[in-house]
Design an enzyme around this catalytic site. Structure first.
Site: not given
Length: 877
Positions: A315, A608, A706
């Site tokens: 935008d 927004d 791990d």
């Protein structure tokens, strides 16, 4: 809708009845995700469920040590995720600021201030400058009324309002001047008005956008889908190896019960329990890392998905721009142009006077963004010489009218001969007997100001040329004029502005400036192969100019009316070349995102406003602005930029790519490591020797694997070319065939090393405990070598050794200490069933590790050179 016949408004009974029938004037609140809901969502992940299942299986088999290790990893993963997402929900709750504004209504002839949620259809709503509109309404009265509707339309410039005619019944869409309706959530920036409420809550324009979000389905992230498939494939391989162990043990040794137990043990050791740990920790750590840059992740997996984005739809207002108007250019009569946005700009007296008159034509305490720009410029450029007049100095105001787009302020002034007759504001020192006079400051549409100043044809022609040039660069242009009038009761002010003797002072160009972080961020996106598309409700010329300033690549421009005339197939074809969409409505933004996704693009959408919410949710990654953004936008997004910093998007893209790179390294490491583990489990069966790996050995290996995957690989920095290569194809596998082949080759070479040492030990006639210790130490050494080799696909060995990183610098010494404890501590040695190792045994293992490292580094160097050559050829094409 019922017509209002008087200004008495509704009575209490009518208001209560409509509140019950229509419901409160508020949007349906998004239910916050509580702790239990977050835990449930985390546990639904099949990868984490597999980790828990493995732990419970070990518990059923009576191996509490193995079960506790796996369940501890699962609990830690759940805890990290729950803490992160709970903090996110709390921050979102703290950001709510537009949920229910207060409202002034007329009921039973009295003015009441009530909560916005209590406003009902038919209420008479009083509107004043600086207040938010509580509900959609039809204007009955409007005095110089303007509203900022950018939350709904995306246009930063306020729009004029006028009272509705008696025949008006339909409610038009937001946007455009001189419409007789106001909308919930918009801001009154000028004037006053009275309106009759036509729609509340979910029936308002804002409410309809919020409701449209409910029909949008959110697809699972690409990485999540691919990892699930990888886990299933890995589990299938583990099951196949377990079956092979059972068959070989039974055929070779004839004890099928022991064969079944051995198969179960090997199958448990090969379950891919590292995958859920690695993925969960990588995502949680990524969310933590990016949060330090003031970026909030509502879904941690969205960071990785943003790293694979191929298109970034942005935008304009409040995203690429600062959502505040600024004076950037002055055009004086005679053709003199001054650019105020240049660092060396030095306005002369005429230019300063133009700024002063423009500021005097504004309200004393403006809400309108353009009037604020005039005030800011006056404070900066005039310094101590600027002071807004006192309220009592304002003698009269001529408001904006649809038929005359100009306004004038009349101020009481005095003459000070010390300033060459320059009029001064009332209240300044003045000499006794000085005559009083009025100064009139006017501003408005250039054509309207030109008409009021009665410019001749030559001046009008020059004005048109200047206007065309300024409009082409996306500037909002206003004309400024001034006049003087005697402060004499015998000469009253004219009834309209047409009677004022105005003199043209010049043109002022205003611009909603580009955020400083935007051009470099857009350039980084282009370098990374990400196409940036601007979607805005602004005029095409303004949109094109802003796109040029932002550095968005030249391409086609499609306007809203053109898009409306396209079917889905035509739109899908056009979006391939479009870089700017202008005059776009909210539902059209959604169509654009869906058309891009239909082309196979991974779409990130920033915004927004309320008008952005449907497209934010429909996109693969929705990125909302947290400071200026609305609740609806934030709830629909996966990532929230708390500081509205567009540059943070690029940092998040970089982090997403880094996560994906490191995740691949970790997965490759896991696959490579399991090859020698499986081989060491099968080798004794083939050779007729005792099984080497028991539950305690497997537990120790998991304590190594791990933490190494979760910490060492996660902490690896970016590759040098992370933002210079194009996004990966959306359909690209997390672990493609070439990488699987490379990992299997690494694992096979490690198995050759471990197997050779094992066979050598048997050939020497080593006791079972000594052979187990030698083989196990060799296996752990191979694992450490695989860690070093898989840390980077491109950096040199010397660079990797010079910068081991904090995680690796801690893990490797820890492994060495633990291995030493199993050899030197009698209790641990007995638990592991290890025999003593001598210096020559350890030297043999270390020498073999160095040899394995050199061979694997040579292979890695060859692969990196080949990949670099292919990359250069690809860029050349």
């Amino acid at each position: 809708m019922e017509e209002t016949s008087s200004l008495k408004g509704l009575d209490a009974a009518q208001a209560a009845e409509r509140l019950i029938s229509d419901g409160p004037n508020e949007l349906a609140a998004s239910q916050g995700r509580g702790i239990l809901r977050i835990v449930f969502e985390v546990l639904r992940e099949p990868m984490l469920a597999l980790l828990l299942a493995a732990g419970f299986i070990y518990m059923l088999l009576g191996d509490l040590r193995e079960a506790l290790i796996l369940l501890s990893f699962a609990g830690l993963s759940v805890l990290i995720t729950v803490v992160q997402e709970s903090r996110t929900e709390k921050v979102l709750a703290a950001l709510r600021d537009l949920s229910s504004p207060r409202a002034q209504v007329i009921r039973e002839g009295r003015v009441l201030r009530i909560a916005g949620r209590e406003v009902v259809r038919g209420d008479l709503l009083m509107l004043a400058e600086g207040e938010r509109v509580a509900a959609d309404a039809r204007l009955l009265q409007a005095h110089d009324l303007q509203a900022d509707e950018s939350l709904l339309t995306g246009e930063s410039v306020p729009v004029r309002k006028r009272a509705a005619e008696a025949s008006a019944s339909l409610t038009p869409r937001p946007g455009g001047d001189d419409l007789p309706h106001v909308y919930a959530g918009t801001l009154v920036v000028r004037g006053q008005g009275l309106a009759e409420v036509t729609a509340t809550g979910p029936r308002s324009e804002m409410g309809r956008i919020g409701q449209s979000l409910q029909s949008l389905e959110v697809a699972a992230p690409h990485l999540q889908q691919q990892t699930r498939r990888l886990v299933l494939a890995f589990a299938a391989v583990g099951a196949l190896v377990s079956l092979l162990v059972v068959v070989l043990y039974g055929l070779l040794r004839g004890d099928w019960l022991q064969a079944l137990l051995a198969g179960i043990a090997v199958g448990m050791s090969m379950l891919p329990e590292e995958f859920p740990v690695v993925l969960t920790v990588f995502m949680a750590m990524g969310a933590w890392r990016i949060s330090r840059g003031r970026v909030l992740t509502r879904r941690a997996s969205a960071i990785e998905t943003l790293g694979s984005a191929t298109v970034l739809c942005s935008d304009k207002t409040g995203t690429l721009t600062e959502n505040r108007m600024t004076l950037v250019e002055l055009r004086l009569p005679g053709g003199v142009t001054l650019r105020l946005d240049q660092p060396d700009a030095a306005p002369d007296d005429a230019a300063l006077e133009l700024i002063r008159i423009g500021a005097l034509a504004c309200a004393r305490e403006p809400f309108d963004p353009m009037e604020r720009a005039f005030h800011d410029a006056a404070r900066v450029r005039l310094g101590e010489g600027w002071a807004m007049p006192q309220a009592q100095a304002l003698r009269h105001s001529y408001g904006l009218r649809p038929e005359l787009l100009a306004m004038s302020q009349v101020w009481q002034l005095s003459v000070d001969p010390n300033l060459s007759g320059e009029p001064q504001l009332s209240g300044d020192p003045q000499l006794p007997g000085d005559p009083q006079r009025l100064r009139i400051a006017s501003k408005g549409a250039p054509e309207a100001i030109a008409s009021l100043c009665a410019l001749d044809e030559a001046a009008l022609a020059a004005l048109r040329i200047a206007l065309a040039d300024m409009a082409e660069r996306g500037l909002r242009v206003l004309g400024v004029a001034q006049a003087h009038w005697p402060d004499d009761v015998s000469q009253p002010l004219p009834a309209s502005q047409q009677g004022l003797p105005l003199r043209f002072m010049g043109l002022v160009g205003l611009l909603d400036p580009i955020r400083a972080s935007v051009p470099p961020a857009v350039q980084q996106c282009r370098d990374a192969g990400i196409r940036v598309i601007m979607i805005t409700g602004d005029h095409p010329a303004t949109a094109r100019a802003i796109a040029r300033q932002a550095g968005i690549a030249e391409g086609d421009l499609v306007s809203g009316p053109e898009l409306a005339a396209m079917d889905d197939a035509t739109l899908a074809s056009r979006v391939r070349s479009v870089t700017v969409f202008a005059r776009i409505l909210p539902e059209q933004k959604l169509r654009i995102v869906q058309a891009l996704k239909a082309q196979g693009e991974v779409v990130a959408m920033t915004g927004d406003g309320v008008n952005d919410a449907p497209s934010l949710k429909a996109a693969d990654i929705g990125v909302a602005m947290g400071g200026r953004g609305t609740d609806v936008a934030r709830e629909a997004s996966a990532i929230v930029l708390l500081d509205d910093d567009f540059g943070a998007i690029v940092r998040t893209i970089r982090l997403g790519r880094r996560i994906y790179d490191n995740l691949r390294k970790a997965m490759g490491f896991i696959l490579a490591v399991h090859v020698p583990i499986a081989g060491l489990a099968l080798l004794p069966l083939l050779m007729g020797s005792p099984i080497l790996l028991g539950p305690v050995h497997i537990a120790f290996l998991e304590m190594v694997i791990d933490p190494v995957c979760s910490l060492v690989f996660e902490a690896e920095p970016d590759e040098d070319d992370v933002m210079q290569r194009p996004p990966r194809a959306p359909a690209e596998a997390l672990f493609p065939g070439a990488m699987i082949g490379a990992s299997l080759l690494q694992g096979l070479l490690a198995l050759v090393m471990v197997g050779t040492i094992h066979v050598f030990g048997q050939w020497r006639g080593m006791p079972e405990g000594d052979l187990r210790a030698l083989s196990f130490f060799c296996l752990v050494t191979a694992i450490v070598v695989l860690i070093f080799v898989n840390r980077s696909a491109r950096r040199s060995p010397w660079a990797l050794l010079r910068h081991p990183g904090l995680a690796l610098g801690v893990i490797v010494p820890t492994i060495a200490v633990l291995l030493g404890a199993t050899l030197l501590w009698p209790l641990a040695r007995e638990l592991f069933r290890f025999g003593p190792l001598h210096g020559d045994d350890l030297s043999l293992v270390l020498a073999s590790g160095v040899g394995l490292y050199l061979v694997l580094e040579a292979l890695r160097y060859g692969r990196s050179r080949l990949a670099a050559r292919r990359s250069r050829q690809s860029r050349a094409l």
